[in-house]
Scaffold this active site. Sequence first.
Site, PDB file in Angstrom:
ATOM      1  N   GLU A   1       0.857  -1.188   0.000  1.00 63.80           N
ATOM      2  CA  GLU A   1       0.000   0.000   0.000  1.00 63.80           C
ATOM      3  C   GLU A   1       0.886   1.228   0.000  1.00 63.80           C
ATOM      4  O   GLU A   1       1.759   1.370   0.854  1.00 63.80           O
ATOM      5  CB  GLU A   1      -0.942  -0.031   1.208  1.00 63.80           C
ATOM      6  CG  GLU A   1      -1.965  -1.154   1.102  1.00 63.80           C
ATOM      7  CD  GLU A   1      -2.678  -1.186  -0.239  1.00 63.80           C
ATOM      8  OE1 GLU A   1      -3.183  -0.134  -0.680  1.00 63.80           O
ATOM      9  OE2 GLU A   1      -2.717  -2.263  -0.877  1.00 63.80           O
TER      10      GLU A   1
ATOM     11  N   CYS B   1      -1.802   9.208   4.012  1.00 64.35           N
ATOM     12  CA  CYS B   1      -1.854   8.804   2.613  1.00 64.35           C
ATOM     13  C   CYS B   1      -3.153   9.279   1.991  1.00 64.35           C
ATOM     14  O   CYS B   1      -3.227   9.526   0.802  1.00 64.35           O
ATOM     15  CB  CYS B   1      -1.736   7.295   2.515  1.00 64.35           C
ATOM     16  SG  CYS B   1      -2.937   6.460   3.542  1.00 64.35           S
TER      17      CYS B   1
HETATM   18  P1  NAP Z   1       8.682   4.909   3.525  1.00 62.31           P
HETATM   19  O1  NAP Z   1       9.795   5.853   3.609  1.00 62.31           O
HETATM   20  O2  NAP Z   1       8.422   4.227   2.233  1.00 62.31           O
HETATM   21  O3  NAP Z   1       8.920   3.839   4.668  1.00 62.31           O
HETATM   22  C1  NAP Z   1       7.986   2.827   4.962  1.00 62.31           C
HETATM   23  C2  NAP Z   1       8.691   1.667   5.611  1.00 62.31           C
HETATM   24  O4  NAP Z   1       9.580   1.068   4.656  1.00 62.31           O
HETATM   25  C3  NAP Z   1       9.559   2.073   6.799  1.00 62.31           C
HETATM   26  O5  NAP Z   1       9.473   1.070   7.789  1.00 62.31           O
HETATM   27  C4  NAP Z   1      10.935   2.115   6.180  1.00 62.31           C
HETATM   28  O6  NAP Z   1      11.967   1.940   7.106  1.00 62.31           O
HETATM   29  C5  NAP Z   1      10.871   0.935   5.240  1.00 62.31           C
HETATM   30  N1  NAP Z   1      11.899   0.928   4.199  1.00 62.31           N
HETATM   31  C6  NAP Z   1      12.623   1.957   3.723  1.00 62.31           C
HETATM   32  N2  NAP Z   1      13.482   1.526   2.762  1.00 62.31           N
HETATM   33  C7  NAP Z   1      13.293   0.185   2.640  1.00 62.31           C
HETATM   34  C8  NAP Z   1      13.855  -0.836   1.814  1.00 62.31           C
HETATM   35  N3  NAP Z   1      14.786  -0.583   0.903  1.00 62.31           N
HETATM   36  N4  NAP Z   1      13.394  -2.092   1.970  1.00 62.31           N
HETATM   37  C9  NAP Z   1      12.451  -2.388   2.866  1.00 62.31           C
HETATM   38  N5  NAP Z   1      11.883  -1.470   3.675  1.00 62.31           N
HETATM   39  C10 NAP Z   1      12.285  -0.192   3.558  1.00 62.31           C
HETATM   40  O7  NAP Z   1       7.311   5.623   3.951  1.00 62.31           O
HETATM   41  P2  NAP Z   1       7.059   6.499   5.241  1.00 62.31           P
HETATM   42  O8  NAP Z   1       7.753   7.801   5.091  1.00 62.31           O
HETATM   43  O9  NAP Z   1       7.297   5.707   6.468  1.00 62.31           O
HETATM   44  O10 NAP Z   1       5.477   6.709   5.148  1.00 62.31           O
HETATM   45  C11 NAP Z   1       4.888   7.657   4.319  1.00 62.31           C
HETATM   46  C12 NAP Z   1       4.375   7.024   3.041  1.00 62.31           C
HETATM   47  O11 NAP Z   1       3.464   5.988   3.341  1.00 62.31           O
HETATM   48  C13 NAP Z   1       3.590   7.998   2.175  1.00 62.31           C
HETATM   49  O12 NAP Z   1       3.946   7.800   0.834  1.00 62.31           O
HETATM   50  C14 NAP Z   1       2.143   7.582   2.408  1.00 62.31           C
HETATM   51  O13 NAP Z   1       1.256   7.917   1.367  1.00 62.31           O
HETATM   52  C15 NAP Z   1       2.278   6.113   2.563  1.00 62.31           C
HETATM   53  N6  NAP Z   1       1.147   5.529   3.264  1.00 62.31           N
HETATM   54  C16 NAP Z   1       0.258   4.768   2.559  1.00 62.31           C
HETATM   55  C17 NAP Z   1      -0.846   4.225   3.179  1.00 62.31           C
HETATM   56  C18 NAP Z   1      -1.841   3.394   2.421  1.00 62.31           C
HETATM   57  O14 NAP Z   1      -2.640   2.710   3.050  1.00 62.31           O
HETATM   58  N7  NAP Z   1      -1.824   3.408   1.115  1.00 62.31           N
HETATM   59  C19 NAP Z   1      -1.027   4.435   4.550  1.00 62.31           C
HETATM   60  C20 NAP Z   1      -0.100   5.203   5.247  1.00 62.31           C
HETATM   61  C21 NAP Z   1       0.988   5.731   4.600  1.00 62.31           C
HETATM   62  P3  NAP Z   1      12.794   3.215   7.659  1.00 62.31           P
HETATM   63  O15 NAP Z   1      11.801   4.021   8.410  1.00 62.31           O
HETATM   64  O16 NAP Z   1      13.840   2.598   8.486  1.00 62.31           O
HETATM   65  O17 NAP Z   1      13.322   3.925   6.448  1.00 62.31           O
END
Ligand code: NAP
Length: 522
Positions: free
Chosen positions: A288, A322
């Site tokens: 997601e 999101c």
């Molecule tokens: P993110 O930067 O993509 O990080 C999400 C998770 O992925 C974190 O636990 C992060 O760890 C991990 N991660 C980072 N690099 C990775 C890799 N190479 N391999 C595996 N995991 C990795 O997103 P965020 O800043 O936490 O959250 C914001 C985003 O989430 C926005 O784009 C928002 O729209 C989206 N979101 C979507 C929904 C939905 O239901 N569609 C709901 C909520 C949020 P680290 O923190 O250690 O980097």
Amino acid sequence: MNLPEYRNEPFGDFSSSERREAMQRALRSVGDQLGADYPVVIHGERFHTSATMVSRSPAEPSRAVGHVSKATPELAVRAIETAHAAFTHWRREPVEQRARLLLRAAAIMRRRKEELAAWMVYEVSKSWAEADADVAEAIDFCEYYARQALRLQGSGQPLTPWPGEVNSLHYIPLGAGVAIPPWNFPLAIATNLVVAPLVAGNTVVLKPASSAPVIAAKLFAILEEAGLPPGVVNYLPGSGSAVGDLLIDHPLTRFIGFTGSKEVGLRINERASVRQPGQLWIKRAVLEMGGKDGIVVDETADLDAAAAGIVAAAFGFQGQKCSACSRVIIVERVYDALLQRIVTLTQAIKLGNPVDPDRFMGAVVDQDAFEKIRSYVTIGHQEGRLVAGEEPLGQDLLDSGGYFIRPTIFADIAPDARLAQEEIFGPVLAVIKARDFDDALAIANNTEYGLTGALFSNDLGRIARAYEDFHVGNLYINRKCTGALVGVQPFGGFNMSGTDSKAGGPDYLTLFTQVKVISERL
Ligand code: NAP
Ligand code: MG
């Protein structure tokens, strides 16, 4: 197992002095607990590693919420191997037992509602109402999936009878998987990504977001208190870029549940598709991702209701949802009138440390987010007309060192401008003028995302058009585009917003199962 019908957890009523005092007490008590150490936990064993990360309070970054051990690559591999080994017994546990674990976890969360909310006020700068809603959603996921598992895995599915045979269909779990939540619903989404696979009989490695690892440690401790056997869930904080690939690539990883950005989601999708030596299955990736959610308003709409919905959806939790409204698309005839109302409501928003119940908005999550959002404000000045957000911050906010950004609105943004296309994930709203409803709908659909959207209109024909042609996973009519409730509005998006898994919906658990059909000749 006889359970009362599922109902959503009610939100905290902070107009009652009793609830307000309970929240104040929780904030004081949690305030005294800030700065503790949180180890990696694998098979119930605690590992304090030499490298740690500090979770900081965004409204007051000098304050450490917790010191969290960072998983090493060796621990990441050990966590997956442990989850894989634990699967052999957890999958045999009767579904009633697994459901009971979730119900107990929900009961513990309910008893500690204010405390859990307080952790999120400190760790990610949620307002009281936002933090309370996050806890309620986590409780809902536990209650909802407990019932869904009993439905799916309890009595099985009816099949067409065939003479001389007994045929049956069973939803069996997949194996060991990785849960990777974002920081923005740090309790609710972590709970979703852990308890859904868990109740279906899978085992999990939880890699929390690095901006919110402490509330994830609280979730893990609640599961332990609820009776989680060692190894069935493992808590593996660490940087996604350091251990993410390793977890995704590991041949024993059977599935990945991820919520986060488009960039990371696509990377996971690609890596998960590669078969590694010794890997027996095609990995399941439930992803997601981001959004660029638009609210369309036409000339027949109730403009006051539209303005209130837009402002709540754009600036609640600093626009870091999101589902947040980041584009408003208004038909020409009511453009100025509605813009005026939106600006007036926005200027009344109170910004500050959300420990104070009076604050609608807190700080954005960290320095990186702060800089990224500020860079979009600079772009906004080139692409549109600033109509809210220019007032300087007060001295108290500047002194706090917190990552505060005023709710900011740019009007007259072109549909293909960067502000209209890129996910900013902060309190920056782009306002776009459309000729008429058809033009507005085309603009709304003109993004690579497809998560949420809303239409404010009183024209039944246009509402019917939106049902058909507004291409988003969660469409709202005459209400804001945030605040989906578990079981009521199953949630997930189209296109670059992800795999449309519809968390909190009746199909979600099937994503963490495979179907075995058995035919026995009598
Ligand atoms: P993110 O930067 O993509 O990080 C999400 C998770 O992925 C974190 O636990 C992060 O760890 C991990 N991660 C980072 N690099 C990775 C890799 N190479 N391999 C595996 N995991 C990795 O997103 P965020 O800043 O936490 O959250 C914001 C985003 O989430 C926005 O784009 C928002 O729209 C989206 N979101 C979507 C929904 C939905 O239901 N569609 C709901 C909520 C949020 P680290 O923190 O250690 O980097
Ligand atoms: Mg933090």
